[in-house]
Design an enzyme around this catalytic site. Structure first.
Site: not given
Length: 152
Positions: A21-22, A25
């Protein structure tokens, strides 16, 4: 022992989801030219920390639930970033900022599709479709299926 392995397995699974997820980004922010100040998995004091040549600090925190990507110019106070700083998050267009924010959930969605596709393709070998018992008068009994028959 079962509980320890279950907790350990859950922490590993959550960590993988958080990292992916990170990273979503992080990857999109870097592609749009936003400087990333920190990439952290976990919160609290750092167990491990390393600064890359790009200036990004990669760290692992003590509390293994969660993570964050700190983007340059993402502070609430606009006086900290100059208006001509092209690497600042807040100086990018709304569409670019929206892409960066949505990248994390999008990558998690893609990860879920890949995991389910892999499970579908590989299958679960120790779960076999074996008939346990056949109710008399049912369609299975009319098809002459018997207990311990395997459906192929």
């Amino acid at each position: 022992m079962y509980y320890i392995t279950s907790i350990f397995g859950a922490l590993i699974a959550i960590s993988i989801i958080i990292i992916v997820h990170e990273y979503g980004h992080f990857w999109v922010a870097r592609r749009f030219g936003v400087k990333v100040d920190a990439f952290s998995i976990g919160f609290g004091r750092a167990i491990y920390s390393r600064t890359a040549l790009s200036g990004t600090t990669f760290r692992i925190g003590w509390i293994p639930i969660g993570g964050y990507v700190k983007l340059h110019g993402d502070e609430l106070d606009k006086t900290t970033t100059a208006d001509d700083d092209n690497t600042a998050y807040q100086n990018k267009s709304v569409w670019i900022r929206m892409c960066i924010v949505l990248a994390g959930p999008a990558v998690n969605f893609i990860l879920a599709i890949l995991i389910y596709w892999t499970l579908y393709y590989v299958g679960i070998p120790n779960l076999k479709p074996i008939i346990e018992k056949v109710k008399p008068g049912s369609l299975a009994a009319q098809a002459q299926l018997k207990a311990n028959d395997q459906v192929t």
